[in-house]
Motif scaffolding. Structure first.
Motif, mmCIF file in Angstrom:
data_model
loop_
_atom_site.group_PDB
_atom_site.id
_atom_site.type_symbol
_atom_site.label_atom_id
_atom_site.label_comp_id
_atom_site.label_asym_id
_atom_site.label_seq_id
_atom_site.Cartn_x
_atom_site.Cartn_y
_atom_site.Cartn_z
ATOM 1 N N LEU A 157 9.082 -20.793 22.391
ATOM 2 C CA LEU A 157 7.884 -20.898 23.216
ATOM 3 C C LEU A 157 8.154 -21.066 24.712
ATOM 4 O O LEU A 157 7.605 -20.306 25.516
ATOM 5 N N PRO A 158 9.004 -22.035 25.148
ATOM 6 C CA PRO A 158 9.124 -22.255 26.596
ATOM 7 C C PRO A 158 9.565 -21.000 27.350
ATOM 8 O O PRO A 158 8.959 -20.653 28.367
ATOM 9 N N THR A 172 7.374 -18.905 30.038
ATOM 10 C CA THR A 172 7.840 -18.962 31.423
ATOM 11 C C THR A 172 8.011 -17.567 32.011
ATOM 12 O O THR A 172 7.655 -17.326 33.160
ATOM 13 N N HIS A 173 8.549 -16.634 31.223
ATOM 14 C CA HIS A 173 8.911 -15.345 31.816
ATOM 15 C C HIS A 173 7.865 -14.257 31.614
ATOM 16 O O HIS A 173 8.028 -13.152 32.105
ATOM 17 N N THR A 189 0.505 -15.312 30.232
ATOM 18 C CA THR A 189 0.748 -16.688 29.809
ATOM 19 C C THR A 189 -0.574 -17.423 29.614
ATOM 20 O O THR A 189 -0.741 -18.169 28.645
ATOM 21 N N ALA A 190 -1.531 -17.215 30.529
ATOM 22 C CA ALA A 190 -2.816 -17.896 30.409
ATOM 23 C C ALA A 190 -3.503 -17.510 29.100
ATOM 24 O O ALA A 190 -4.037 -18.361 28.384
ATOM 25 N N PHE A 191 -3.460 -16.223 28.764
ATOM 26 C CA PHE A 191 -4.108 -15.738 27.538
ATOM 27 C C PHE A 191 -3.375 -16.254 26.297
ATOM 28 O O PHE A 191 -3.968 -16.866 25.399
ATOM 29 N N VAL A 192 -2.056 -16.063 26.261
ATOM 30 C CA VAL A 192 -1.276 -16.409 25.072
ATOM 31 C C VAL A 192 -1.257 -17.921 24.850
ATOM 32 O O VAL A 192 -1.429 -18.399 23.722
ATOM 33 N N LEU A 197 4.519 -26.716 31.959
ATOM 34 C CA LEU A 197 3.272 -26.601 31.194
ATOM 35 C C LEU A 197 3.540 -26.096 29.784
ATOM 36 O O LEU A 197 2.825 -26.457 28.840
ATOM 37 N N ALA A 198 4.594 -25.267 29.600
ATOM 38 C CA ALA A 198 4.923 -24.778 28.262
ATOM 39 C C ALA A 198 5.363 -25.941 27.380
ATOM 40 O O ALA A 198 4.942 -26.055 26.232
#
Lengths: 498, 119
Positions: free
Chosen positions: A234-235, A239-240, A246-249, A309-310
């Motif tokens: 996940l992280p 991050t990448h 990232t906002a959606f997922v 945040l992840a």
């Protein structure tokens, strides 16, 4: 043939049919517009379904006209309606605000393909929420996962590729474990329909394949949901990935796996397998607590904004699981409401990060020193969403954390320990959110990358960020809709427990 | 005898573990994907085995044939879908490996990791 009866099917069919058409649009702007319109339509369908469910009806749809245990049944109850709102809402807000941010990350000629993959991911995620068939869940899970791998691999940096390869390997193992479990259950019961499975499994529940199936399904879905210690994909993936992805997922993909996990464990296994509740809780509570502690601890020392945040997401998944493993009405309500509220808070936070990413190339604590002087609106939105993540009264995060504490208090000594961990972790959240805010508002710009001359983020992104931030406050003050849906989901999930 | 009767399930378990071992232990990404394919193929075997009815034949209705025992066609249909999913996953995985090779110049996981750390 009225339109209302077709809503569950439309939820999947609309994005799935429009996705290949988007590929044909060779113009990036047109493709974006088509994806936005589709996503808004899906949101409208989800809202209609949620209002139907709030009115007390459960929508059932027979695919191809085949009756339920034989054909594939689509079934929308309170739990699915809530998850659908999260999925379509996250997709709509990220798409509407994300045009400029995505254009910066992805070449123009590839954008139609990217938006098509986005719609397929949306269709797959919605499909998991509406279907009532165990094998269908696997198919939709793989549709959404394959599309999500493509979205993440579009990241600006080569590390996105290695991150997505790890995600692909672990995600596929998770899905295959789930498939083995479903196969074993099918072998013993001869059915794939959740409701039918739940009725028939009672006769064979003392046999070992069912127990093995419960193990495979729980572990497989825990992998997909990034439950600690299966969170290692996940992280890096968060991050990448491109910031908007990232906002959606982050807002919906792990929640959908948790949704299937809860549905399978409570609906199919809990009422039938002897001692399953003890096994489930005994397995999940330690993992949830460890996830909360480790996720928060790493987030406190992390300096990269997205990675921080992840890791905070790993902790939040712990909260959701912790509530569910208490297996009480309050616990499940806390867990399900937190799915909704965390999606709001984390979605808004990542939208704010995307807004900063439009203007700065280094999303680290040092990089954003003093940024609030030039981007006050973005950082104010981030502060509101951060408050909701921490759980300050008046924001959405408080509602579910308060429920979670109440649920923990019902459980004696273990509950007190769990409540202590939750409170400690919330304090850790105060620390890491404050580190961002302190640097942004009170830090002095570093010489290396000056924020002088940087402008406020483009208005569409700012607008959706503030819609999300306002929703955090609105659902903190008037939490009726998520709470009602969560309460009826909790009743539904618990009705088979003695 | 009973052990032999479960021959297919033994093969399923062994294939599953062979694939899983390759995924975990091999640093080469192509070998990882090979392992993943074996891992998935094992599950196909599990499904195909469970649908076999002793003395059963293909489920085709013919004129004049009654009382015929059929094997269960549903798991075969399911596994057809799962095979398609498996192929798409492998194809996407290979595409990502190609792009990793273009970006890093290697497809060994330990080497890409040390290249990432140098940045």
């Amino acid at each position: 043939m009225n339109l209302e009866g077709q809503l569950p099917a439309l939820q999947i069919v609309v994005p799935l049919v429009i996705a290949p058409l988007v590929v044909l649009l060779r113009d990036a702007g047109l493709a974006w517009a088509a994806a936005c319109v589709t996503s808004v339509m899906c949101l409208a369908v989800a809202v209609l379904q949620a209002s139907g469910v709030l009115g007390g009806e459960v929508a059932s749809y027979q695919m191809g006209g085949w009756p339920a245990p034989f054909g594939i049944e689509l079934r929308v109850d309170a739990f699915s309606a809530l998850i659908l709102l999260v999925i379509t809402g996250a997709s709509t807000l990220s798409l509407l605000g994300g045009r400029a941010s995505l254009a910066a990350d992805i070449a123009d000629s590839r954008q139609p393909l990217f938006y098509a993959a986005w719609l397929i991911a949306l269709a797959g995620l919605s499909g998991i929420a509406v279907t009532g068939d165990a094998f269908n869940v696997f198919v939709f899970m793989e549709i959404s996962s394959l599309a999500t791998y493509i979205l993440i691999a579009a990241g600006p940096d080569r590390r996105a590729l290695t991150a997505v390869f790890k995600y692909l390997i672990m995600g596929t193992i998770g899905a295959t474990f789930y498939l083995i479990g479903v196969g074993l259950v099918y072998m013993m019961t001869g059915t794939l329909n959740f409701a039918d499975m739940e009725a028939r499994i009672a006769e064979v529940s003392d046999q070992r394949p069912i127990l093995v199936a419960a193990g495979f399904i729980t572990i497989g879905l825990a992998l997909k949901a990034a439950v600690f210690p299966l969170h290692v994909w996940l992280p890096n993936a968060y991050t990448h990935a491109p910031n908007i992805v990232t906002a959606f997922v982050a807002a919906c993909s792990t929640k959908v796996a948790l949704y299937v996990l809860l549905r399978f464990d409570f609906f199919v296994f809990q009422g039938n397998l002897e001692d399953h509740l003890i096994q489930f809780a005994g397995f999940m509570i330690p993992l949830a607590l460890l996830g909360i502690v480790v996720g928060s601890a790493v987030a406190v020392v992390e300096t990269d904004l997205k990675r921080m945040l992840a890791y905070s997401s790993v902790a939040q998944i712990g909260y959701i699981l912790l509530g569910a493993s208490f297996a009480s009405v309050t616990g499940l309500m806390a867990s399900i409401t937190h799915m909704f509220n965390h999606a709001l808070a984390k979605g808004a936070l990542f939208l704010a990060v995307a807004a900063i990413g439009m203007r700065l190339s280094h999303l680290t604590l040092d990089g954003i020193s003093g940024i609030a002087r030039v981007m006050p609106w973005t950082m104010a939105g981030l502060a509101v969403a951060g408050a909701s993540l921490v759980g300050i009264p008046g924001t959405a995060g408080f509602v579910s954390k308060w429920l979670l504490l109440q649920a923990a208090m019902e459980h004696g000594a273990i509950g007190f320990a769990a409540a202590a961990v939750v409170v400690l972790s919330s304090l850790a959240a105060v620390v890491y959110i404050w580190r961002i805010i302190e640097r942004a508002w009170f830090g002095t710009p570093e010489a290396a990358e000056s924020v002088v001359g940087v402008q406020e983020a483009p208005w569409p992104l700012l607008a959706v960020l503030w819609i999300a931030a306002a929703a955090n406050i609105y659902f903190g003050l008037v939490p009726a809709v998520p709470l009602d849906l969560a309460a009826s989901s909790a009743d539904e999930l618990l009705r088979h427990l003695p | 005898m009973e052990l032999l009767g479960l021959f297919n399930y033994w093969v399923f378990a062994v294939l599953l573990m062979v694939g899983f071992y390759a995924v975990i232990a091999k640093p080469n990404m192509i070998k990882k994907l090979l392992g993943l394919s074996i891992f998935q193929a094992a599950v196909f075997l599990l499904y195909i085995t469970m649908d076999k009815v002793e003395g059963g034949t293909a489920p085709i209705i013919q004129a004049g044939v009654v009382d015929q025992i059929f094997s269960n066609p549903l798991p075969q249909v399911l596994i057809l879908t799962a095979i398609v999913v498996g192929i798409s996953t492998t194809a996407l995985g290979l595409a990502i490996v190609v792009r990793i090779f273009e970006a890093y110049g290697t497809i060994e996981e330990d080497e890409t990791q040390s290249l990432d750390l140098e940045e």
